[in-house]
Design a protein around this motif. Structure first.
Motif, PDB file in Angstrom:
ATOM      1  N   ILE A  42      34.235  30.376  34.250  1.00  0.00           N
ATOM      2  CA  ILE A  42      33.346  30.889  35.302  1.00  0.00           C
ATOM      3  C   ILE A  42      33.936  30.574  36.682  1.00  0.00           C
ATOM      4  N   LEU A  43      34.487  29.366  36.847  1.00  0.00           N
ATOM      5  CA  LEU A  43      35.103  28.994  38.135  1.00  0.00           C
ATOM      6  C   LEU A  43      36.339  29.842  38.431  1.00  0.00           C
ATOM      7  N   VAL A  44      37.131  30.145  37.387  1.00  0.00           N
ATOM      8  CA  VAL A  44      38.299  31.029  37.576  1.00  0.00           C
ATOM      9  C   VAL A  44      37.828  32.419  37.991  1.00  0.00           C
ATOM     10  N   LEU A  45      36.780  32.924  37.305  1.00  0.00           N
ATOM     11  CA  LEU A  45      36.237  34.250  37.644  1.00  0.00           C
ATOM     12  C   LEU A  45      35.723  34.269  39.081  1.00  0.00           C
ATOM     13  N   LEU A  46      35.042  33.185  39.492  1.00  0.00           N
ATOM     14  CA  LEU A  46      34.539  33.058  40.868  1.00  0.00           C
ATOM     15  C   LEU A  46      35.705  33.058  41.857  1.00  0.00           C
ATOM     16  N   THR A  47      36.755  32.305  41.529  1.00  0.00           N
ATOM     17  CA  THR A  47      37.933  32.214  42.413  1.00  0.00           C
ATOM     18  C   THR A  47      38.557  33.589  42.657  1.00  0.00           C
ATOM     19  N   ILE A  48      38.830  34.316  41.554  1.00  0.00           N
ATOM     20  CA  ILE A  48      39.521  35.604  41.733  1.00  0.00           C
ATOM     21  C   ILE A  48      38.593  36.655  42.349  1.00  0.00           C
ATOM     22  N   THR A  49      37.262  36.522  42.130  1.00  0.00           N
ATOM     23  CA  THR A  49      36.318  37.426  42.805  1.00  0.00           C
ATOM     24  C   THR A  49      36.343  37.170  44.309  1.00  0.00           C
ATOM     25  N   LEU A  50      36.428  35.880  44.707  1.00  0.00           N
ATOM     26  CA  LEU A  50      36.525  35.538  46.130  1.00  0.00           C
ATOM     27  C   LEU A  50      37.837  36.057  46.733  1.00  0.00           C
ATOM     28  N   ILE A  61      45.824  45.624  50.045  1.00  0.00           N
ATOM     29  CA  ILE A  61      45.820  46.388  48.786  1.00  0.00           C
ATOM     30  C   ILE A  61      46.368  45.550  47.615  1.00  0.00           C
ATOM     31  N   PRO A  62      47.502  44.786  47.788  1.00  0.00           N
ATOM     32  CA  PRO A  62      47.988  43.967  46.663  1.00  0.00           C
ATOM     33  C   PRO A  62      46.945  42.964  46.167  1.00  0.00           C
ATOM     34  N   LEU A  63      46.239  42.295  47.109  1.00  0.00           N
ATOM     35  CA  LEU A  63      45.202  41.328  46.707  1.00  0.00           C
ATOM     36  C   LEU A  63      44.066  42.031  45.972  1.00  0.00           C
ATOM     37  N   ILE A  64      43.660  43.204  46.470  1.00  0.00           N
ATOM     38  CA  ILE A  64      42.553  43.949  45.850  1.00  0.00           C
ATOM     39  C   ILE A  64      42.931  44.376  44.430  1.00  0.00           C
ATOM     40  N   LEU A  65      44.102  45.012  44.278  1.00  0.00           N
ATOM     41  CA  LEU A  65      44.517  45.537  42.972  1.00  0.00           C
ATOM     42  C   LEU A  65      44.812  44.411  41.974  1.00  0.00           C
ATOM     43  N   GLY A  66      45.578  43.410  42.425  1.00  0.00           N
ATOM     44  CA  GLY A  66      45.943  42.301  41.542  1.00  0.00           C
ATOM     45  C   GLY A  66      44.715  41.574  41.019  1.00  0.00           C
ATOM     46  N   ASN A  67      43.788  41.281  41.933  1.00  0.00           N
ATOM     47  CA  ASN A  67      42.610  40.522  41.517  1.00  0.00           C
ATOM     48  C   ASN A  67      41.631  41.366  40.715  1.00  0.00           C
ATOM     49  N   LEU A  68      41.659  42.690  40.917  1.00  0.00           N
ATOM     50  CA  LEU A  68      40.793  43.568  40.126  1.00  0.00           C
ATOM     51  C   LEU A  68      41.213  43.512  38.649  1.00  0.00           C
ATOM     52  N   ILE A  69      42.537  43.502  38.403  1.00  0.00           N
ATOM     53  CA  ILE A  69      43.044  43.380  37.027  1.00  0.00           C
ATOM     54  C   ILE A  69      42.632  42.026  36.437  1.00  0.00           C
ATOM     55  N   SER A  70      42.784  40.953  37.241  1.00  0.00           N
ATOM     56  CA  SER A  70      42.423  39.606  36.782  1.00  0.00           C
ATOM     57  C   SER A  70      40.928  39.495  36.500  1.00  0.00           C
ATOM     58  N   ILE A  71      40.097  40.138  37.369  1.00  0.00           N
ATOM     59  CA  ILE A  71      38.639  40.089  37.173  1.00  0.00           C
ATOM     60  C   ILE A  71      38.273  40.707  35.821  1.00  0.00           C
ATOM     61  N   CYS A  72      38.911  41.836  35.484  1.00  0.00           N
ATOM     62  CA  CYS A  72      38.649  42.486  34.186  1.00  0.00           C
ATOM     63  C   CYS A  72      39.027  41.548  33.035  1.00  0.00           C
ATOM     64  N   ALA A  73      40.224  40.932  33.111  1.00  0.00           N
ATOM     65  CA  ALA A  73      40.710  40.087  32.021  1.00  0.00           C
ATOM     66  C   ALA A  73      39.847  38.825  31.871  1.00  0.00           C
TER      67      ALA A  73
END
Lengths: 87, 87
Positions: A42-50, A61-73
């Motif tokens: 949950i803390l990892v999910l919170l971190t990448i959502t932030l 754009i790199p931060l948005i796209l990269g973290n969007l992939i991480s949020i899904c995973a």
């Protein structure tokens, strides 16, 4: 030009984006998640959502796209933990 | 001044530094790690090690210190996976 720092930074960003995928696949194929820490994920999910929100705020754009992939995973890992924890 | 982006960024950095600790504690107290993906944790360790090197290369103390804490926490998870996997 800072060739070496740039290469190291891009490599970190790319591996950091895809690093969760093996855990996502393992959780959903084995359907066993009891050894996974709910709080850590949950803390990892919170971190990448932030970081994703930060990317939107500064228009990166790199931060948005990269973290969007991480949020899904990582989101899929958190869902797997709650879904399979009673089994 | 970009107050909101700065707050979101610092919050992400702080939570991102400590987020692994619950998993480290869980792995070493339960001594059960079979549901953890070895590859995911090695890739995470590689990612934060690269961010740590990046921090040294660009001279960023927050990146160096934050990732040093993360390297200890995730390093301990990887050691736990290899140590307890045969049990």
């Amino acid at each position: 030009m800072h060739a070496l720092p740039d290469i190291v930074g891009y490599l970190a960003a790319i591996i950091g984006t895809i690093c969760w995928i093996p855990q996502t696949i393992k959780a959903w194929t084995t359907k066993e998640t009891k050894d996974l820490s709910i709080w850590a994920n949950i803390l990892v999910l919170l971190t990448i959502t932030l970081w994703f929100i930060y990317g939107i705020l500064i228009g990166s754009i790199p931060l948005i796209l990269g973290n969007l992939i991480s949020i899904c995973a990582v989101g899929a890992i958190v869902i797997a933990i709650f879904r399979f924890r009673s089994q």
